[in-house]
Design a protein around this motif. Structure first.
Motif, short mmCIF file in Angstrom:
data_model
loop_
_atom_site.label_atom_id
_atom_site.label_comp_id
_atom_site.label_asym_id
_atom_site.label_seq_id
_atom_site.Cartn_x
_atom_site.Cartn_y
_atom_site.Cartn_z
N ILE A 112 0.78 -1.24 0.06
CA ILE A 112 0.19 0.08 -0.10
C ILE A 112 0.79 1.18 0.11
O ILE A 112 2.01 1.10 0.71
CB ILE A 112 -0.88 0.12 1.27
CG1 ILE A 112 -1.99 1.10 1.11
CG2 ILE A 112 -0.14 0.06 2.52
CD1 ILE A 112 -3.01 1.02 2.14
N ALA A 113 0.52 2.33 -0.60
CA ALA A 113 1.16 3.49 -0.81
C ALA A 113 0.27 4.61 -0.23
O ALA A 113 -0.82 4.66 -0.15
CB ALA A 113 1.32 3.86 -2.26
N PHE A 114 1.06 5.59 0.95
CA PHE A 114 0.37 6.45 1.35
C PHE A 114 0.66 7.96 1.05
O PHE A 114 1.83 8.05 0.57
CB PHE A 114 0.60 6.36 3.00
CG PHE A 114 0.40 5.20 3.56
CD1 PHE A 114 -1.00 4.86 3.84
CD2 PHE A 114 1.45 4.22 3.80
CE1 PHE A 114 -1.29 3.70 4.68
CE2 PHE A 114 0.92 2.90 4.41
CZ PHE A 114 -0.19 2.79 4.77
N LYS A 135 -3.05 -2.30 -2.80
CA LYS A 135 -4.28 -2.21 -2.37
C LYS A 135 -4.67 -0.66 -1.81
O LYS A 135 -4.03 -0.10 -1.23
CB LYS A 135 -4.44 -3.17 -1.26
CG LYS A 135 -4.50 -4.71 -1.72
CD LYS A 135 -4.95 -5.65 -0.50
CE LYS A 135 -5.09 -7.11 -1.05
NZ LYS A 135 -5.62 -8.09 -0.24
N ASN A 136 -5.99 -0.42 -1.75
CA ASN A 136 -6.29 0.77 -0.97
C ASN A 136 -6.51 0.82 0.44
O ASN A 136 -6.44 1.93 0.97
CB ASN A 136 -7.88 1.19 -1.76
CG ASN A 136 -7.75 1.58 -3.12
OD1 ASN A 136 -6.72 1.87 -3.61
ND2 ASN A 136 -8.75 1.07 -3.99
N GLN A 137 -6.68 -0.37 0.88
CA GLN A 137 -6.43 -0.53 2.30
C GLN A 137 -6.22 -1.67 2.94
O GLN A 137 -6.36 -2.76 2.13
CB GLN A 137 -8.00 -0.15 3.16
CG GLN A 137 -8.97 -1.38 2.62
CD GLN A 137 -10.33 -0.89 3.27
OE1 GLN A 137 -10.88 0.04 3.27
NE2 GLN A 137 -11.13 -1.83 3.83
N VAL A 138 -5.52 -1.66 4.16
CA VAL A 138 -4.73 -3.09 4.56
C VAL A 138 -5.12 -3.24 5.98
O VAL A 138 -5.34 -2.15 6.78
CB VAL A 138 -3.19 -3.17 4.22
CG1 VAL A 138 -3.12 -3.20 2.74
CG2 VAL A 138 -2.63 -2.18 5.05
N ARG A 139 -5.04 -4.34 6.51
CA ARG A 139 -5.14 -4.36 8.06
C ARG A 139 -3.89 -4.77 8.73
O ARG A 139 -3.43 -5.44 8.11
CB ARG A 139 -6.12 -5.72 8.45
CG ARG A 139 -6.56 -5.84 9.88
CD ARG A 139 -7.57 -7.09 9.86
NE ARG A 139 -8.88 -6.63 9.44
CZ ARG A 139 -9.97 -6.01 10.11
NH1 ARG A 139 -9.58 -5.53 11.26
NH2 ARG A 139 -10.85 -5.67 9.49
N ASN A 140 -3.45 -3.83 9.56
CA ASN A 140 -2.07 -4.13 10.25
C ASN A 140 -2.57 -4.15 11.79
O ASN A 140 -2.65 -3.15 12.48
CB ASN A 140 -1.39 -2.82 9.87
CG ASN A 140 0.05 -2.85 10.57
OD1 ASN A 140 0.45 -3.93 11.13
ND2 ASN A 140 0.81 -1.88 10.80
N LEU A 141 -2.17 -5.44 12.27
CA LEU A 141 -2.28 -5.77 13.70
C LEU A 141 -3.67 -5.29 14.15
O LEU A 141 -4.12 -4.89 15.40
CB LEU A 141 -1.41 -5.04 14.65
CG LEU A 141 0.18 -5.49 14.30
CD1 LEU A 141 1.05 -4.64 15.17
CD2 LEU A 141 0.05 -6.90 14.53
N GLY A 142 -4.92 -5.48 13.44
CA GLY A 142 -6.17 -5.22 13.66
C GLY A 142 -6.70 -3.72 13.38
O GLY A 142 -7.86 -3.41 13.43
N ILE A 144 -7.25 -0.69 10.40
CA ILE A 144 -7.63 -0.86 9.01
C ILE A 144 -6.65 0.50 8.43
O ILE A 144 -7.18 1.65 8.99
CB ILE A 144 -8.89 -0.83 8.56
CG1 ILE A 144 -9.76 -2.00 9.19
CG2 ILE A 144 -9.00 -0.73 7.00
CD1 ILE A 144 -11.02 -2.33 8.74
N LEU A 145 -5.94 0.31 7.61
CA LEU A 145 -5.20 1.57 7.35
C LEU A 145 -5.76 1.82 5.62
O LEU A 145 -5.62 1.12 4.75
CB LEU A 145 -3.68 1.53 7.05
CG LEU A 145 -3.05 0.97 8.71
CD1 LEU A 145 -1.47 0.80 8.29
CD2 LEU A 145 -3.23 2.32 9.55
N GLU A 146 -5.80 3.10 5.43
CA GLU A 146 -6.18 3.56 4.05
C GLU A 146 -5.05 4.50 3.45
O GLU A 146 -4.17 5.14 4.25
CB GLU A 146 -7.62 4.37 4.08
CG GLU A 146 -8.68 3.12 4.64
CD GLU A 146 -9.79 4.35 5.20
OE1 GLU A 146 -9.42 5.02 6.23
OE2 GLU A 146 -10.96 3.96 4.79
N THR A 147 -5.18 4.40 2.14
CA THR A 147 -4.07 5.42 1.62
C THR A 147 -3.93 6.84 2.17
O THR A 147 -3.04 7.30 1.94
CB THR A 147 -4.34 5.56 -0.07
OG1 THR A 147 -5.53 5.92 -0.30
CG2 THR A 147 -4.18 3.97 -0.36
#
Length: 305
Positions: A112-114, A135-142, A144-147
């Motif tokens: 993912i790119a921010f 991806k536009n969003q990923v789950r990191n240790l619970g 949800i991160l978005e761009t």
């Protein structure tokens, strides 16, 4: 003696499969560690040490948490050369895993790119050309991160889960004591609202308000307060800090721990003591230097907040 102890721990082990009264043949194990053992995490970390050497060689920053490794890098506009190093690093990691009885799960390897929308589109196009699907969003240790790091999807997920549990708690509140009811609220609601809330610094008030409404609803269920009554006295009677202050408290706690050697080094490295150019009353007052930022996203950063 220490070598013999480790050897007895690792050698001569085996396993079999048992279903009802039937057991398979005993099979010896030549690698791995006993699941759930005390030494297993330490030995696994030692086993994975060469990964850090690969990432340092390619000048890629990383964080590791158990078997979860995250690699990241910063890009300048129109300079995508670090992405080539990233691809090289991933190829070397894959090769090392193949040689050491591990497998890189490509389905769980997410990219993912921010940044701002225009730059993210350019970076994604370049990553796609190098065979890395973004991806536009990923789950990191619970979490949800978005761009755009708006955390809107994360707050939405927390809200949905919290209201589901609140409905179930409301159904049984007549059958349990007030103390047990409060324990349920903290276990199923407060824990979710507070989880990784240090990431929510600098977000718009409308985003934080969604989490505040969860806390308000939990307080009303616990105290049997009507919706028409003001919530502030209710929160004060429960000694509950509002959500926005709970976020600030978490940040202050992390800063205090990092300044006193109780927090991670990467957080301590973000904190610089303020030193004026000339003698002022603020000298020696343990103030921190405010980071310079140029965007709204920068103002949401932990180091700035």
């Amino acid at each position: 003696m220490v070598i013999k102890w480790f050897r007895s721990y690792l050698e001569g082990r085996g396993y079999y499969v048992s279903i009802g009264e039937h057991k398979s043949k005993w099979t010896s194990m030549t690698c791995g560690v006993p699941q759930g053992s005390i030494l297993a995490p330490l030995l696994f970390s030692l086993y994975m040490l060469p990964l850090s050497q690969i990432m340092r060689k390619n000048q890629i920053a990383y964080h590791s948490y158990a078997d979860d490794t995250q690699i990241y890098l910063a890009l300048s506009p129109n300079d995508y050369s670090p992405i080539d190093s990233l691809c090289q690093c991933i190829d070397e990691i894959n090769s090392w895993m193949c040689e050491n009885f591990l497998q890189l799960n490509k389905e769980k390897t997410e990219v993912i790119a921010f940044g701002n929308k225009d730059e993210v589109l350019k970076v994604n196009a370049y990553l796609d050309s190098r065979g890395l699907t973004t991806k536009n969003q990923v789950r990191n240790l619970g979490v949800i991160l978005e761009t755009d790091l708006s955390f809107s999807s994360h707050v939405k997920a927390v809200t949905k889960s919290a209201y589901y549990h609140l409905k179930n708690i409301a159904r049984i509140r007549g059958f349990v004591s007030s103390q047990d009811l409060e324990k349920l609220v903290h276990a199923f609601i407060t824990s979710r609202v507070d989880y990784c809330n240090g990431l929510l610094t600098g977000l718009p008030k409308k985003t934080i308000r969604q989490l505040q409404l969860i806390q308000n609803a939990a307080a009303r269920i616990l105290t049997r307060t009507r919706k028409s009554e003001h919530i502030t006295p209710v929160l004060r009677s429960l000694h509950w800090l509002p959500v926005i202050f709970r976020i600030d408290f978490k940040v202050l706690l992390l800063v205090y721990k990092s300044l006193n050697g109780l927090g991670p080094k990467y957080i301590a490295d973000m904190l610089t003591e303020y030193k004026p150019n000339r003698p002022l009353r603020s000298l020696g007052s343990s103030q921190l230097e405010i980071q310079r930022v140029h965007t709204k996203q920068g103002e949401c950063a932990f180091s700035y907040h």
